[in-house]
Design a protein around this motif. Structure first.
Motif, short mmCIF file in Angstrom:
data_model
loop_
_atom_site.label_atom_id
_atom_site.label_comp_id
_atom_site.label_asym_id
_atom_site.label_seq_id
_atom_site.Cartn_x
_atom_site.Cartn_y
_atom_site.Cartn_z
N ALA A 1 50.42 35.21 19.39
CA ALA A 1 50.50 34.61 20.72
C ALA A 1 49.07 34.46 21.27
O ALA A 1 48.17 35.22 20.91
N LYS A 2 48.86 33.49 22.14
CA LYS A 2 47.57 33.31 22.79
C LYS A 2 47.49 34.21 24.02
O LYS A 2 48.49 34.43 24.71
N VAL A 3 46.30 34.73 24.29
CA VAL A 3 46.11 35.63 25.42
C VAL A 3 45.12 35.02 26.41
O VAL A 3 44.00 34.64 26.04
N ILE A 4 45.55 34.94 27.66
CA ILE A 4 44.68 34.52 28.76
C ILE A 4 44.49 35.75 29.65
O ILE A 4 45.46 36.38 30.06
N SER A 5 43.25 36.11 29.93
CA SER A 5 42.98 37.27 30.78
C SER A 5 42.44 36.81 32.13
O SER A 5 41.75 35.79 32.22
N LEU A 6 42.74 37.59 33.16
CA LEU A 6 42.18 37.38 34.49
C LEU A 6 41.70 38.74 34.99
O LEU A 6 42.51 39.63 35.27
N THR A 7 40.39 38.92 35.03
CA THR A 7 39.81 40.21 35.40
C THR A 7 38.65 40.02 36.37
O THR A 7 38.25 38.90 36.66
N ARG A 8 38.12 41.14 36.83
CA ARG A 8 36.88 41.10 37.62
C ARG A 8 35.77 40.54 36.75
O ARG A 8 35.74 40.75 35.54
N TYR A 9 34.84 39.84 37.36
CA TYR A 9 33.79 39.13 36.63
C TYR A 9 32.95 40.07 35.78
O TYR A 9 32.54 41.14 36.22
N GLY A 10 32.71 39.69 34.54
CA GLY A 10 31.89 40.46 33.61
C GLY A 10 32.67 40.82 32.36
O GLY A 10 33.90 40.84 32.36
N ASN A 11 31.95 41.07 31.28
CA ASN A 11 32.62 41.46 30.03
C ASN A 11 33.30 42.82 30.20
O ASN A 11 32.73 43.75 30.76
N ASN A 12 34.51 42.91 29.70
CA ASN A 12 35.27 44.16 29.71
C ASN A 12 36.23 44.09 28.53
O ASN A 12 36.40 43.02 27.92
N PRO A 13 36.86 45.20 28.13
CA PRO A 13 37.72 45.20 26.93
C PRO A 13 38.80 44.13 26.94
O PRO A 13 39.08 43.52 25.91
N THR A 14 39.42 43.88 28.08
CA THR A 14 40.49 42.89 28.15
C THR A 14 39.96 41.47 27.98
O THR A 14 40.50 40.66 27.21
N SER A 15 38.87 41.15 28.68
CA SER A 15 38.31 39.79 28.59
C SER A 15 37.75 39.51 27.20
O SER A 15 37.80 38.38 26.72
N VAL A 16 37.22 40.54 26.55
CA VAL A 16 36.66 40.37 25.20
C VAL A 16 37.77 40.08 24.19
O VAL A 16 37.61 39.26 23.27
N LEU A 17 38.92 40.72 24.34
CA LEU A 17 40.04 40.52 23.41
C LEU A 17 40.75 39.18 23.63
O LEU A 17 41.34 38.63 22.70
N ALA A 18 40.69 38.67 24.84
CA ALA A 18 41.46 37.47 25.18
C ALA A 18 40.93 36.22 24.48
O ALA A 18 39.75 36.13 24.16
N ASP A 19 41.82 35.27 24.25
CA ASP A 19 41.42 33.96 23.71
C ASP A 19 40.70 33.15 24.78
O ASP A 19 39.75 32.42 24.49
N ILE A 20 41.17 33.26 26.03
CA ILE A 20 40.54 32.59 27.16
C ILE A 20 40.36 33.62 28.28
O ILE A 20 41.33 34.25 28.71
#
Length: 281
Positions: A206-225
């Motif tokens: 499945a494709k993963v879209i993350s929405l997090t606080r600005y900056g690299n973090n574990p969730t944003s790094v793993l996400a496709d977008i």
């Protein structure tokens, strides 16, 4: 968006030289007005080209634009400080609080538009448009944003999975497959349950879209977008409020664009009418 807020948000992902520049600017904003790019470079011990590249990394054409933005932020902060001084926190009027939240909300919404690349937003829209099933996950403060987005997606006829139970969310992720999307909402991006769900979804293609606080973090790094929001450059009382509003603003933008892509105005009208019937009972 405040230039200084952007520098603070990006600092953790900067190189050593960029951090030196960031720290000097944040600690000496009042000096920057009179500094040329060469003087700034000399003060820190870096090359003039490093100053130019740093300015461009922040999204400015060059150092003059960065200097102007910093000066603008300083003036704005001074104005806000005067307002707060005339309205001590324990005696703030309702009108002053309305104005503070209004200005903060506008800055956060503008910041959301500034920090998210149009190409990434278009990619996220495409994935959400064609997705057979969308799983939305968010816990704690992010659960409010997730619940609102789920209701919006259901309103336009999207098959949506969600739960406030992390264990059930993990189980839902095992049912995902290629053509499905996981939309993961996490303020800091470090929630262990969300990371587990993201990994499970990716293992199912499945494709993963993350929405997090600005900056690299574990969730944003793993996400496709990776999509981002910003908190407010304000008191601790309002940061979480403005962060939530920023995340919801981005989700609402995606919702409106999805309505346009899917041409579902009649479906939305039908949904609104059904709610009116329930209200009239």
């Amino acid at each position: 968006m405040s230039c200084l807020l952007k520098i603070r948000a990006m600092r953790e992902d900067m190189s050593l030289i960029e951090r030196k520049l960031a720290d000097f600017i944040l600690e000496n904003t009042h000096l920057l007005r009179d500094y040329s790019s060469q003087q700034l470079a000399d003060a820190i011990g870096v090359s003039q080209s490093s100053v130019v590249k740093f300015s461009q990394k922040l999204g400015y054409r060059g150092y003059p634009d960065l200097k102007f933005a910093v000066n603008e932020a300083v003036v704005s902060a001074s104005s806000q400080a005067r307002t707060q001084a005339s309205h001590p926190s324990q005696e703030r009027s309702i009108a002053a609080t309305f104005a503070e939240l209004r200005d903060g909300q506008y800055a956060v919404m503008q910041g959301v538009a500034d920090i998210n690349e149009v190409d990434k937003l278009q990619q996220a829209l495409h994935l959400l448009t064609v997705a057979d099933t969308i799983q939305v996950v968010g816990f704690g403060k992010s659960a409010i944003v997730a619940k609102d987005f789920v209701l919006r997606l259901m309103q336009i006829g999207k098959v949506t999975l969600s739960s406030t139970d992390p264990a059930l969310q993990v189980q839902m992720a095992t049912t995902l497959s290629e053509g499905n999307v996981l939309f993961a909402i996490s303020d800091g991006g470090h929630n262990s349950d969300i990371l587990k769900i993201v990994r499970q979804a990716k293992s199912k293609s499945a494709k993963v879209i993350s929405l997090t606080r600005y900056g690299n973090n574990p969730t944003s790094v793993l996400a496709d977008i990776s999509l981002f929001a910003l908190g407010g450059d304000t008191h601790v009382r309002t940061d979480s409020v403005l962060m939530q509003l920023g995340m919801q603003h981005l989700c609402h933008m995606l919702y409106v664009q999805l309505c346009q892509s899917l041409k579902v105005d009649s479906l939305i009208e039908e949904s609104m009418n059904s709610h009116n019937l329930l209200d009239n009972k």
